[in-house]
Structure formats: C-alpha cells, structure tokens
Motif scaffolding. Structure first.
Motif: not given
Ligand code: ADP
Ligand code: ADP
Length: 220
Positions: A13, A43-48
């Motif tokens: 990102f 912030g570990s990337g689970k949602s991504t």
């Molecule tokens: P989790 O679900 O484990 O909390 P995320 O997948 O939401 O983690 O986020 C992983 C990392 O990617 C974080 O550092 C977050 O800030 C970053 N991130 C996620 N989505 C975006 C986005 N659309 N734009 C910029 N950074 C993102």
C-alpha cells in the motif's frame, strides 16, 4: 480436497505518508471441512489477506485459486457469480444493507441466485441467535449483533467456503458456543471456514491456528 489455495501473496500500500508491505509472501491452503483460526495483532494484515482470498482485492504478487481457478482472470460478472455461489464473506466493513431488516438482508443473497427459502432464513436467524431481532434494521443492532447478522448473510447460500473477520466479536460465551456449533455442522457437510479472530476459545476449537505477524504467516 483443497478448496482455496493462496500462493506467495504480496500486497503493498502506497500512501503519501507511508509505504506498507501488508502481505509478504503468504501461502496457505484451505481444505474441505477445516476450521482455520487466523490470529495476529491489529495491523498484521488479516483483513488484507481475507480480501485477497475472496478476490475482492488483487495482490501485487502471487495468486489465489478457488477450486483450481484464478478468479481474478474471469470477467467481473463471472467472478461475482462464482463468489456469490461459492464463497461467503464477512469483512470488517460488514455486508448489511441499512434499508433492509435483518431477515431481508439474509433473503437478499438467496434471491440473487434464486428464491429465498424461508425455512433456511428462519434456521439461520435462530443459529446466530438473532431470531428475536429479525425485524430490526442494522442501525438498531449492537456491534456483536451486526457481526452475527453479517455471518447469517455470508452463510445464506450455503457456500463451500466461509471467510469471516471477527464473527464472534462482542458476543457472550453462550452465543459464541452456538456459533461454533453452527460451524461444526457446516464443516460436517464439507464447508471450509477461515476466521480472523482474537478469541482463544475459537482458536482452541479450530482444526488449525495460523498467525500473521507483519504480513508473514506462521503455521502452527
Ligand atoms: P489487520 O486486519 O490485521 O488489522 P490490515 O490488513 O487491516 O491488518 O492492515 C495491514 C497493514 O496494511 C496495516 O499497516 C494497514 O495500515 C495497511 N493498510 C491496509 N489497508 C490499507 C489501505 N487501503 N491503504 C493503506 N494502507 C493500508
Ligand atoms: P439447521 O442447520 O438449523 O439444522 P437445516 O438443516 O434446515 O437447518 O439447514 C442447514 C442450513 O443450510 C440452513 O440454515 C440453510 O442456511 C442452509 N441451507 C440448506 N439448504 C439450503 C438451500 N437450498 N439454499 C440455501 N441454503 C440452504
């Protein structure tokens, strides 16, 4: 059988302030009947990872196969159709339409591929403990109730795979147990379930626990 396979996923990102490597070479497989708990700090990337697995997001490296197929290679319409039939998805952003009652939200995905089956609607609402809230609108639900309503929506078409972000957040122990019982029944009919969760209770119940840390996956 292997339902979902992720191979060497990378996701960057770029924003004006920062560059984040949210996924750094994540590989995993999801097999029939499994319940996999995906754990890891915020912030570990689970949602991504969940978004990439659902092919709602496209990784910058690596790829995902659903039943041996790369959904990202299909047309938008075809990908949406395969997803609607095969993959139930509950992300943090939720999947409820605010203008529809809980029951109508559950009916909607059924209607998209056929007719709503009222027996299934009733059973699902009971299974997630929302029978008495069936006529409520999403804005009237607590966070935990909304997550469970979203879970019912994700399960509406009896998908082969369920991908869910914190489906048991903010619920009491009795309701969590009820949801785990629902998961067990679905697993028996072959559904594979991957849940991002902070619940150690759910993790103990899972067939596998995997840990994300800084975009890297650690298999237990
Ligand atoms: P989790 O679900 O484990 O909390 P995320 O997948 O939401 O983690 O986020 C992983 C990392 O990617 C974080 O550092 C977050 O800030 C970053 N991130 C996620 N989505 C975006 C986005 N659309 N734009 C910029 N950074 C993102
Ligand atoms: P329970 O799981 O409470 O025992 P059933 O055995 O009737 O209830 O069905 C299990 C679940 O499978 C239902 O809650 C329903 O969501 C789902 N299901 C069964 N048949 C269908 C169908 N034809 N279309 C969509 N979902 C179905």
């Amino acid at each position: 059988a292997c339902l979902l396979e992720a191979m060497d996923l990378y996701r960057f990102f770029h924003t004006q302030e920062s560059e984040t490597l949210a996924l750094r070479g994540v590989s995993l497989t999801l097999r029939e009947g499994e319940l996999v708990a995906l754990m890891g700090p915020s912030g570990s990337g689970k949602s991504t990872l969940l978004a990439c697995l659902a092919s709602l997001d496209v990784p910058d490296g690596g790829h995902v196969e659903f039943l041996g197929m790369r959904l990202t290679r299909l047309s938008d319409a075809e990908r949406a159709r395969r997803r609607a039939q095969g993959i139930g998805i509950l992300l943090q952003s939720g999947n409820l339409f605010s203008g529809l009652t809980v029951a109508d939200n559950v009916r909607l995905p059924m209607r998209l591929i056929g007719q709503a089956n009222e027996k299934c609607v009733d059973a699902l609402l009971a299974d997630v403990g929302l029978w008495d809230r069936r006529h409520a609108y999403p804005g009237q639900l607590s966070g935990g109730e909304a997550a469970r309503a979203g879970l019912a929506v994700a399960l509406a078409n009896a998908p082969q795979i369920l991908l869910a972000d914190e489906p048991t957040g903010e619920v009491d122990a009795e309701t969590e147990l009820r949801i785990l019982t629902l998961f067990d029944r679905r697993r028996e009919s072959g559904m594979a379930i991957l849940v991002a969760t902070h619940s150690t209770f759910l993790a103990r119940h899972a067939s596998r626990v995997i840990q994300l840390r800084d975009g890297r996956l650690h298999h237990d």
